[in-house]
Design an enzyme around this catalytic site. Structure first.
Site, PDB file in Angstrom:
ATOM      1  CE  LYS A   8      -2.311   2.745   3.134  1.00 34.29           C
ATOM      2  NZ  LYS A   8      -2.159   3.906   2.301  1.00 34.29           N
ATOM      3  CD  GLU A  42      12.497   1.787   9.314  1.00 35.53           C
ATOM      4  OE1 GLU A  42      13.056   2.799   8.879  1.00 35.53           O
ATOM      5  OE2 GLU A  42      12.627   0.656   8.833  1.00 35.53           O
ATOM      6  CD  GLU A  70       8.289  13.640  12.313  1.00 31.88           C
ATOM      7  OE1 GLU A  70       9.195  13.242  11.591  1.00 31.88           O
ATOM      8  OE2 GLU A  70       7.322  12.944  12.644  1.00 31.88           O
ATOM      9  CB  CYS A  84      11.806  10.441   8.988  1.00 32.99           C
ATOM     10  SG  CYS A  84      12.504   9.234   7.892  1.00 32.99           S
TER      11      CYS A  84
END
Ligand SMILES: Cc1cc2nc3c(=O)[nH]c(=O)nc-3n(C[C@H](O)[C@H](O)[C@H](O)COP(=O)(O)OP(=O)(O)OC[C@H]3O[C@@H](n4cnc5c(N)ncnc54)[C@H](O)[C@@H]3O)c2cc1C
Length: 1003
Positions: free
Chosen positions: A672, A753, A883, A787
């Site tokens: 996906k 992750e 973040e 990231c």
């Protein structure tokens, strides 16, 4: 022996005679410098430490800091000077101020050996002295590496000032030879192109010219009015083509077309050098006015070799020293044979190279006053004197500047003087015989071709310390220095543009499946453009996909690992073939700049190759222990059906990495992609279909994460979920997968992750030239949407004002725009939702902290966010903790390193971190104390390379797995041990093989 060689030897011997009449050691400054150099040549470790110490020294202000660094760099020396150094270190600790100043004075003395003066006024003393010796000059302004346009503009003004000063002070000076003087103006300025524009990008020479030409024109006009000469120095290979193009462009302009007093450098160590020179020659003939070329071997040999090795590029420089020498002679011939178009300057200290130019000129009947020899200030003094005595024109290259910015120049010169292969060391230090020094380089090249000389360490640099099995080689990055690569990317962009808006089906069990609903993937630079419409999977399609994957598992899990490895390798080959097209698609679909897009495709190829490589290491059952009478083999079984949920920010690499890890280990996959990058996902499916993935083994299922994704995560028949994405979704998956559903066979494995709030620390002795460039790239490259991006910058108090000043100017200079243009650093963020969210964070930041900088000039169309910097950010504020995933940087000040580490480690995340320092002790502390999965010292904190930098974090950044690392595949398998008693009636074989064939069952 040919007549030319005889003449070269005759002339060479004459030069040596003259040199010997004024004996001077290579290191003409006696005392400290001489001793340091002698020791450096004896002891490689000392040399490295010394040059690093010299590099940092100028930035140290306090005696205690100097003493501390001295101790850190030299305390462990084991050579003959150890007691001396230890005494020095001890003294420095007791009376740091005195010792610090003494050292600084001594090292300054070293720098002064190569730097002709601190400023234009200062340098005149030296130029007058040289004039009396019959030596001319070219002056070069030393500077810090230019990281912003402000710094570039300052350099341009300094060039103008220098010209004025030289023009004024040399009025009335005449040419030392008094012959052909019209070719050789007295005032000669050497300029470094990269110091005039901070955003030079090899992919975009046209942009460099647009910015450089207006800065250079005033300098050129003034130089011409003053009757001066301007030379463009040549720097690293990445800037070569732009420098050549700039030279041709400017000096074809009507205004400068008839001006002969311009020159450029050709570096003989480059394999391209001959072509470049011939192109210049054609251009010069067409222009109809002579120009000059300074021929050199080249100053960046080590750098080019390292850089090309790291990126997997063909090395642009020759690898054997005699090849550079030979090429120098070949180019000398071209220059001299075309003397009517080009005025030649031979920039060398090598008596063989010099004697060759002399002999050839004589043979061609060119008067010695029609070309010149150029040598560096502070080097090969006796050779200069000898050439003057022989009646040749000699010009000295005189760097001018402060010692601090001069350090990198000083280190380059020290390296050159102590290089094992350098002429100066051979002649003046190692006392190599004159015969040997005058040998024809063609002979040496021929000898090495037959294997008699091995100047280059062969292979990939692997040493005895390299672990066994570490033979994996990364795919090279595309080098956009080459015009053909720029053209291919432009063509790919044009081609992909014609393909936009197509429809893409799901792929389930090898069949194309269309659904009523589609996902429109849009171009973030131009949101009205739809990149593609992708069929949207719902629950029924998800069910079909699970069934297909479950049905295919039995066979795929018992397919040999070698077959599975080959599938990955074929996929990598297809990616390689379609590389530019895939990169172009990323530019449109996720707003990646050229090099970033290429990096992503390269990483995907690397994952295919690396996981195939790793699977071959773990694929065969391996004996656990040698024991008589029994054999136990450990091997791995796949877990089952793997659900891969990937993000959009590395749309090919991460999707491909997780997918290939699952496939190669024998799992079947439901893939996906993120909705924003679903077309790239469709391409990956296409690639695997072409590579021959069997039906049902890989299923392509884009759809809503919250609906179809969540359904599959909870599904009893899904055994493994590999997820990369936000913390919010990651934690939900982690929790949900922990529940055992009815009919579930396996405990679900989650490979997770998530994000980061990555900190970079600038220590007080850091090299800001490098730190600022790397931090700006880490924070704003790909709009801060990696990231691994730097989102918190912690600067030590002492260096804070200077670092902030340079940082903000650098951010103000970044190229922001549509990444279809080459050389863009900051493009759009991924979509409207991200755009809104990031702007909200910027508003929060304005309330919580001080907005230190924000770009005002971002495009209106598209999801562009201005690069933004907040200062004096408190570590507990939201912008310092959450973040943001955008081009927003929070800067914090730390009193000392303890506080810096405390701030860096004080978040819930632990993904990447960076540390810039030149203190060995502090670097060791950072290595030990920074809490992050990937700690980067003195480099950017993004750009992990598969196999080299296994990537992934812990704490709230992830489950501690390392994508692209040796143990990653183990997440996708269950270990199994099969033990057989092989004793029959007390008899057993003596030996058992370490590996055996796979347990695949009867076929
Ligand atoms: C006046 C002047 C201006 C200069 N301007 C520039 C400039 O603009 N740009 C620039 O890049 N350089 C420039 N240089 C050249 C550079 O800085 C070095 O001084 C020069 O390369 C040293 O060459 P040499 O002939 O004096 O010495 P040599 O000892 O004969 O040659 C040393 C050179 O050989 C090459 N070399 C070393 N090892 C190897 C190997 N294993 N394989 C292949 N080649 C090898 C390297 O280029 C090295 O510098 C300039 C030099 C001078 C004198």
């Amino acid at each position: 022996m040919g007549a030319l060689q005889t003449e070269i030897e005759r002339r060479g011997e004459r030069i040596f005679d003259l040199v010997d009449r004024h004996p001077e050691s290579l290191f003409s400054k006696a005392g400290f410098y001489q001793r340091m150099m002698a020791l450096s040549m004896r002891d490689e470790h000392f040399k490295v430490q010394l040059f690093r110490f010299v590099d940092v020294l100028a930035s140290l202000h306090r005696g205690t800091d100097i003493a501390q660094h001295l101790d850190e760099y030299f305390a462990d020396m084991r050579n003959g000077y150890a007691p001396l150094i230890r005494t020095g270190v001890r003294a420095a600790k007791i009376v740091p101020w005195v010792s610090g100043q003494l050292l600084r004075w001594n090292v300054s003395g070293m720098a002064r050996q190569f730097i002709a003066g601190r400023n234009p006024k200062d340098v005149m003393k030296m130029l007058r002295k040289r004039r009396a010796q019959g030596i001319g000059f070219t002056v070069d302004l030393l500077g810090e590496a230019v990281v912003s346009e402000q710094e570039a503009n300052e350099y341009a003004s300094r060039c103008l000032e220098l010209l004025e000063h030289l023009g004024r002070e040399t009025r009335g000076w005449t040419d030392p030879l008094g012959k052909n003087t019209e070719l050789f103006p007295v005032v000669n300025l050497s300029v470094k192109i990269s110091a005039l524009y901070s955003q030079m990008n090899p992919a975009d020479p046209a942009d460099a010219i647009i910015h450089l030409a207006p800065k250079l024109r005033p300098i050129l006009r003034r130089a011409r009015d003053l009757g001066a000469f301007v030379n463009f120095d040549m720097e690293s290979y990445a800037h070569k083509n732009a420098t050549l193009e700039l030279f041709r462009t400017l000096f074809t302009e009507t205004e400068f077309r008839d001006w002969p007093h311009v020159g450029i450098v050709i570096q003989a160590y480059l394999r391209d050098a001959e072509n470049d020179l011939l192109d210049l020659l054609d251009w010069g003939r067409a222009r109809g006015t002579r120009f000059a070329v300074r021929l050199v071997k080249g100053a960046y040999w080590d750098f080019e070799k390292i850089k090309s090795r790291q990126n997997g590029w063909a090395c642009p420089v020759f690898l054997q020293k005699p090849e550079s020498d030979l090429n120098f002679e070949l180019l000398t011939r071209i220059l001299l044979e075309n003397e009517s178009t080009i005025t030649a300057a031979f920039g060398s200290h090598n008596v063989r190279s010099i004697a060759h130019a002399q002999a050839l000129a004589e043979q061609l009947g060119i008067d010695r006053s029609r070309f010149e020899f150029q040598l560096l200030y502070g080097m090969a003094g006796p050779v200069k004197r000898a050439l003057v005595e022989m009646g040749y024109r000699v010009r000295e290259y005189c760097p001018v500047g402060e010692l601090l910015p001069g350090m990198s120049y000083l280190v380059r010169r020290l390296l050159e003087n102590t290089s094992n292969e350098g002429f100066l060391r051979a002649k003046f230090s190692d006392n190599v015989s004159e015969d040997e020094l005058l040998r024809d380089p063609a002979e040496l090249v021929a000898q090495s071709a037959t294997g008699a000389r091995h100047l280059e360490v062969s292979g990939d640099g692997a040493s005895l310390d390299t672990p066994q099995g570490d033979t994996y080689e990364n795919a090279p990055l595309v080098n956009f220095v080459y015009e053909q690569n720029q053209d291919r990317m432009r063509e790919a962009l044009a081609h992909v543009r014609t393909q936009l808006g197509q429809k893409y089906p799901l792929v389930i069990n090898g069949e194309k499946v269309w659904t009523e609903k589609t996902i429109a993937s849009i171009n973030p630079s131009s949101p009205e453009d739809v990149v593609g419409h992708v069929a949207e999977a719902g629950i029924p399609e998800a069910e079909r996909a699970v069934k297909a994957a479950r049905d295919a598992f039995e066979k795929w899990s018992r397919t040999s690992f070698e077959t599975r490895c080959r599938l990955l390798e074929r996929a990598a080959d297809i990616m390689h073939r379609r590389r530019f097209e895939l990169s172009a698609l990323e530019v449109f679909e996720v707003g990646k700049a050229w090099a970033e897009a290429d990096g992503d495709i390269r990483e995907a190829m690397d994952f295919c190759q690396f996981y195939a490589h790793e699977m071959r290491l773990i694929g065969r059952p391996r004996l656990t222990q040698h024991v008589l009478g029994e054999e136990s083999y450990q091997h791995y079984w796949p877990r089952g059906v793997a659900m891969i949920i990937a993000p959009w920010n590395f749309p090919m690499a991460i999707l491909c990495g997780m997918t290939t890890a699952a496939l190669v280990t024998g799992n079947t996959v439901i893939m996906k992609p993120a909705e924003q990058s679903a077309v790239i996902g469709a391409m990956l499916m296409e690639i695997f279909e072409e590579a021959g993935v069997p039906p049902g083994v890989l299923n392509y299922l884009p759809g809503k994460g919250s609906v179809m994704g969540a359904h599959l995560v909870d599904h009893k028949d899904v055994d493994l979920i590999a997820f990369t994405g936000s913390r919010e979704v990651g934690l939900r998956i982690w929790e949900s997968a922990g529940k055992t559903r009815e009919g579930q066979r396996e405990l679900k494995r989650v490979i997770c992750e998530m994000g980061g709030k990555n900190a970079v620390i600038i220590d007080s002795d850091a090299d800001l030239d490098e730190a600022i460039v790397d931090i700006v790239y880490s924070a704003f490259g790909y709009q801060g949407q990696k990231c691994s991006a730097c989102s918190r910058l912690i600067i030590l108090e002492e260096i804070y004002p200077r670092a902030m000043d340079r940082l903000m100017n650098a951010a103000a200079s970044l190229r922001v725009g549509n990444p279809e243009e080459p050389g863009i650093t900051v493009g759009p963020v991924i979509d409207g939702a991200a755009h809104k969210r990031i702007l909200e964070y910027i508003d929060i930041g304005k309330k919580e902290s001080r907005l230190a900088f924000q770009r005002g000039d971002v495009p209106e169309k598209g999801f562009f966010i201005p690069p933004t910097i907040f200062a004096n950010v408190s570590p507990k504020t939201r912008i310092a903790c959450e973040e943001i995933f955008g081009p927003v940087l929070s800067v914090m000040k730390a009193r000392d390193l303890d506080e810096a580490f405390e701030i860096a480690n004080g978040t819930e995340f632990a993904l990447t971190a960076g540390f810039f320092s030149r203190s060995p002790a502090n670097i060791e502390r950072a290595k030990a104390e920074i809490v992050a999965g990937n700690v980067y010292v003195n480099r950017s904190c993004t750009g992990a390379v598969v196999g080299r930098h296994p990537f992934g974090g812990f704490k709230m950044s992830g489950g501690g797995t390392k994508a692209g690392g040796a143990d990653y595949l183990l997440q996708f398998v269950v270990p199994r041990v099969v033990t057989e008693n092989i004793t029959r009636h007390g008899f057993a074989p003596e030996t058992t093989p370490l590996y055996r064939d796979e347990f695949l069952g009867p076929r």
